[in-house]
Design an enzyme around this catalytic site. Structure first.
Site, PDB file in Angstrom:
ATOM      1  N   MET A  18      -1.657  -6.003  -3.568  1.00  0.00           N
ATOM      2  CA  MET A  18      -1.727  -6.301  -4.593  1.00  0.00           C
ATOM      3  C   MET A  18      -0.973  -6.483  -5.632  1.00  0.00           C
ATOM      4  O   MET A  18      -1.468  -7.246  -6.207  1.00  0.00           O
ATOM      5  CB  MET A  18      -1.800  -4.019  -5.207  1.00  0.00           C
ATOM      6  N   ASP A  37      10.195 -10.666  -3.230  1.00  0.00           N
ATOM      7  CA  ASP A  37       9.765 -10.169  -2.311  1.00  0.00           C
ATOM      8  C   ASP A  37      10.899  -9.940  -1.340  1.00  0.00           C
ATOM      9  O   ASP A  37      11.589 -10.869  -1.333  1.00  0.00           O
ATOM     10  CB  ASP A  37       8.471 -10.040  -1.588  1.00  0.00           C
ATOM     11  N   ASP A  60      14.829  -7.984  -3.490  1.00  0.00           N
ATOM     12  CA  ASP A  60      15.373  -6.569  -2.327  1.00  0.00           C
ATOM     13  C   ASP A  60      15.395  -5.519  -3.842  1.00  0.00           C
ATOM     14  O   ASP A  60      16.270  -5.230  -4.480  1.00  0.00           O
ATOM     15  CB  ASP A  60      16.191  -6.349  -1.376  1.00  0.00           C
ATOM     16  N   VAL A  61      13.990  -4.816  -4.441  1.00  0.00           N
ATOM     17  CA  VAL A  61      14.494  -4.493  -5.692  1.00  0.00           C
ATOM     18  C   VAL A  61      15.728  -3.704  -5.359  1.00  0.00           C
ATOM     19  O   VAL A  61      15.813  -3.246  -6.986  1.00  0.00           O
ATOM     20  CB  VAL A  61      13.548  -3.513  -5.815  1.00  0.00           C
ATOM     21  N   ASN A  86       5.422  -3.523  -8.301  1.00  0.00           N
ATOM     22  CA  ASN A  86       5.246  -2.624  -7.504  1.00  0.00           C
ATOM     23  C   ASN A  86       5.460  -2.740  -6.243  1.00  0.00           C
ATOM     24  O   ASN A  86       5.239  -2.212  -5.498  1.00  0.00           O
ATOM     25  CB  ASN A  86       3.432  -4.645  -7.514  1.00  0.00           C
ATOM     26  N   TYR A 151       7.594   9.958  -0.871  1.00  0.00           N
ATOM     27  CA  TYR A 151       6.569   9.026  -1.650  1.00  0.00           C
ATOM     28  C   TYR A 151       5.851   9.416  -2.906  1.00  0.00           C
ATOM     29  O   TYR A 151       6.217   8.964  -3.765  1.00  0.00           O
ATOM     30  CB  TYR A 151       5.405   8.793  -0.764  1.00  0.00           C
ATOM     31  N   LYS A 155       6.105   8.458  -7.213  1.00  0.00           N
ATOM     32  CA  LYS A 155       5.489   8.537  -7.735  1.00  0.00           C
ATOM     33  C   LYS A 155       5.260   9.180  -9.050  1.00  0.00           C
ATOM     34  O   LYS A 155       5.188   8.441  -9.969  1.00  0.00           O
ATOM     35  CB  LYS A 155       4.005   7.994  -7.426  1.00  0.00           C
ATOM     36  N   VAL A 184      -6.363   1.906  -2.053  1.00  0.00           N
ATOM     37  CA  VAL A 184      -6.373   0.097  -1.796  1.00  0.00           C
ATOM     38  C   VAL A 184      -6.826  -0.319  -1.191  1.00  0.00           C
ATOM     39  O   VAL A 184      -5.564   0.066  -0.202  1.00  0.00           O
ATOM     40  CB  VAL A 184      -5.885  -0.432  -3.327  1.00  0.00           C
ATOM     41  N   THR A 186      -5.292  -2.341   1.457  1.00  0.00           N
ATOM     42  CA  THR A 186      -4.111  -3.276   1.537  1.00  0.00           C
ATOM     43  C   THR A 186      -3.788  -2.723   3.432  1.00  0.00           C
ATOM     44  O   THR A 186      -4.123  -1.382   3.550  1.00  0.00           O
ATOM     45  CB  THR A 186      -2.869  -2.960   0.462  1.00  0.00           C
TER      46      THR A 186
HETATM   47  P1  NAD Z   1       1.963  -3.486   0.678  1.00  0.00           P
HETATM   48  O1  NAD Z   1       2.501  -2.578   2.112  1.00  0.00           O
HETATM   49  O2  NAD Z   1       0.603  -4.170   0.609  1.00  0.00           O
HETATM   50  O3  NAD Z   1       2.454  -4.833  -0.132  1.00  0.00           O
HETATM   51  C1  NAD Z   1       4.251  -3.929  -0.808  1.00  0.00           C
HETATM   52  C2  NAD Z   1       5.292  -5.055  -0.862  1.00  0.00           C
HETATM   53  O4  NAD Z   1       6.131  -4.516  -1.352  1.00  0.00           O
HETATM   54  C3  NAD Z   1       5.135  -6.497   0.250  1.00  0.00           C
HETATM   55  O5  NAD Z   1       4.755  -6.890   0.192  1.00  0.00           O
HETATM   56  C4  NAD Z   1       6.847  -5.558   0.690  1.00  0.00           C
HETATM   57  O6  NAD Z   1       7.311  -6.429   1.725  1.00  0.00           O
HETATM   58  C5  NAD Z   1       6.932  -5.696  -0.701  1.00  0.00           C
HETATM   59  N1  NAD Z   1       8.431  -4.524  -0.557  1.00  0.00           N
HETATM   60  C6  NAD Z   1       8.561  -2.890  -0.225  1.00  0.00           C
HETATM   61  N2  NAD Z   1       9.714  -2.944  -0.310  1.00  0.00           N
HETATM   62  C7  NAD Z   1      10.412  -4.090  -1.135  1.00  0.00           C
HETATM   63  C8  NAD Z   1      11.384  -3.725  -1.646  1.00  0.00           C
HETATM   64  N3  NAD Z   1      12.946  -3.425  -1.420  1.00  0.00           N
HETATM   65  N4  NAD Z   1      11.501  -5.305  -2.230  1.00  0.00           N
HETATM   66  C9  NAD Z   1      10.900  -5.619  -2.885  1.00  0.00           C
HETATM   67  N5  NAD Z   1       9.942  -5.768  -2.462  1.00  0.00           N
HETATM   68  C10 NAD Z   1       8.989  -5.039  -0.803  1.00  0.00           C
HETATM   69  O7  NAD Z   1       1.240  -2.241  -0.421  1.00  0.00           O
HETATM   70  P2  NAD Z   1       0.067  -2.133  -1.191  1.00  0.00           P
HETATM   71  O8  NAD Z   1      -0.851  -1.434  -0.591  1.00  0.00           O
HETATM   72  O9  NAD Z   1       0.034  -3.750  -2.288  1.00  0.00           O
HETATM   73  O10 NAD Z   1       1.485  -1.858  -2.494  1.00  0.00           O
HETATM   74  C11 NAD Z   1       1.564  -2.557  -3.875  1.00  0.00           C
HETATM   75  C12 NAD Z   1       1.737  -0.863  -4.869  1.00  0.00           C
HETATM   76  O11 NAD Z   1       0.690   0.565  -4.591  1.00  0.00           O
HETATM   77  C13 NAD Z   1       3.004  -0.034  -4.100  1.00  0.00           C
HETATM   78  O12 NAD Z   1       3.818   0.610  -5.102  1.00  0.00           O
HETATM   79  C14 NAD Z   1       2.387   1.542  -3.515  1.00  0.00           C
HETATM   80  O13 NAD Z   1       2.787   2.625  -3.498  1.00  0.00           O
HETATM   81  C15 NAD Z   1       1.148   0.849  -4.330  1.00  0.00           C
HETATM   82  N6  NAD Z   1      -0.490   1.623  -3.872  1.00  0.00           N
HETATM   83  C16 NAD Z   1      -0.797   1.018  -2.861  1.00  0.00           C
HETATM   84  C17 NAD Z   1      -1.379   2.323  -2.459  1.00  0.00           C
HETATM   85  C18 NAD Z   1      -3.224   1.975  -1.386  1.00  0.00           C
HETATM   86  O14 NAD Z   1      -3.875   2.816  -1.409  1.00  0.00           O
HETATM   87  N7  NAD Z   1      -2.934   0.434  -1.157  1.00  0.00           N
HETATM   88  C19 NAD Z   1      -2.739   2.846  -3.570  1.00  0.00           C
HETATM   89  C20 NAD Z   1      -1.384   3.700  -4.586  1.00  0.00           C
HETATM   90  C21 NAD Z   1      -0.442   2.743  -4.862  1.00  0.00           C
END
Ligand code: NAD
Length: 256
Positions: A18, A37, A60-61, A86, A151, A155, A184, A186
């Site tokens: 995302m 990232d 690293d956030v 994100n 988790y 959230k 979503v 991903t």
């Molecule tokens: P993803 O795993 O594809 O991407 C997550 C990204 O965050 C990756 O690029 C990863 O390297 C980065 N990341 C992880 N730890 C990190 C850190 N310490 N510092 C910096 N970057 C870091 O996941 P996604 O599905 O794209 O998720 C994005 C956001 O959406 C997340 O917060 C997730 O909780 C939220 N979300 C996802 C879904 C879903 O179904 N995919 C649903 C609801 C919410």
């Protein structure tokens, strides 16, 4: 003219999923974007592909000391006025099987990382005359599912932090909102295990919109909040979940 022409954004977790969809859309709509990232190769490759409007910055956030470099990179592109918190990680385990280390790891990235991002954006956004902070929560911030204790806790916390920050920062023209995606497609959302077609047919066919979401559909919500179109929206929770949080369709009920 793009919808966020001239704005400068940091998108955490911007290297894939995302976050990457948000980076692409923001650039298409006229912004300059810092892809922040821990995935250095993927983040740099995306920045190279997108050209001058995108810069990769390792971040690293959860590490307080690393935020100042990300903010400095954003400020080198112009007035830093959009932050998309994100980055996120998930673990699936029953409470009895969740160690303190694992719970803490999820907390540090999803919750502490969001706090550090907000805190580090305040002075630069005041200097910029305002800004928009977008916190990516989840529908697991309204409810939970078995195995998501850590988790889901983070959230839910994102909603509280969003509202607090909206209260404190509105006076400076800084808006703070949370976005709540459902499932979503991903790597986090099932792509590592199943095809989109399989998930649509077997897992998400009971949603009001009977399919899994796509990353760009969440990016468009963030685009609205990042843009001046969202100028009176703060402290809000915007859900993009195909209707999952209102109900699931049941074959026993009429009209479903
Ligand atoms: P993803 O795993 O594809 O991407 C997550 C990204 O965050 C990756 O690029 C990863 O390297 C980065 N990341 C992880 N730890 C990190 C850190 N310490 N510092 C910096 N970057 C870091 O996941 P996604 O599905 O794209 O998720 C994005 C956001 O959406 C997340 O917060 C997730 O909780 C939220 N979300 C996802 C879904 C879903 O179904 N995919 C649903 C609801 C919410």
């Amino acid at each position: 003219m793009g919808r966020i022409e001239g704005k400068v954004a940091i998108v955490t977790g911007g290297a894939r999923g995302m976050g990457a969809a948000t980076v692409r859309l923001f650039i298409e709509q006229g912004a300059k974007v810092v892809i922040a990232d821990v995935l250095d190769e993927e983040g740099q490759a995306l920045a190279d592909e997108l050209g001058e409007a995108a810069v990769f910055q390792h971040l690293d956030v959860s590490k307080e000391a690393e935020w100042s470099a990300a903010v400095a990179t954003a400020q080198s592109l112009g007035s830093y006025n959009v932050l998309v918190n994100n980055a996120g990680i998930v673990t699936v385990a029953a409470i009895t099987d969740t160690s303190v280390e694992e719970f803490t790891r999820i907390f540090q990235v999803n919750q502490l990382g969001m706090f550090l991002g907000i805190r580090s954006a305040i002075e630069p956004m005041k200097d910029a005359g305002g800004g928009s902070i977008i916190n990516i929560s989840s529908i697991e911030g309204f409810r939970s599912q078995p195995g998501l204790s850590a988790y889901s806790s983070t959230k839910w916390a994102a909603r509280g932090l969003t509202k607090n920050a909206a209260m404190e920062l509105g006076q400076y023209g800084i808006r703070v909102n949370s976005v709540h995606p459902g499932a979503v497609y991903t790597l986090m959302g099932g792509a590592a295990r199943n095809s989109e077609e399989y998930l649509n047919e077997h897992t998400y066919n009971m949603l009001p919109i009977p399919r899994i979401g796509r990353a760009h559909e969440i990016a468009y919500v963030s685009l609205f909040l990042a843009s001046d179109e969202g100028s009176y929206t703060t402290g809000a929770e915007i859900t993009a979940d195909g209707g999952w949080s209102i109900c699931v369709r049941s074959p026993d009920m009429p009209c479903s």
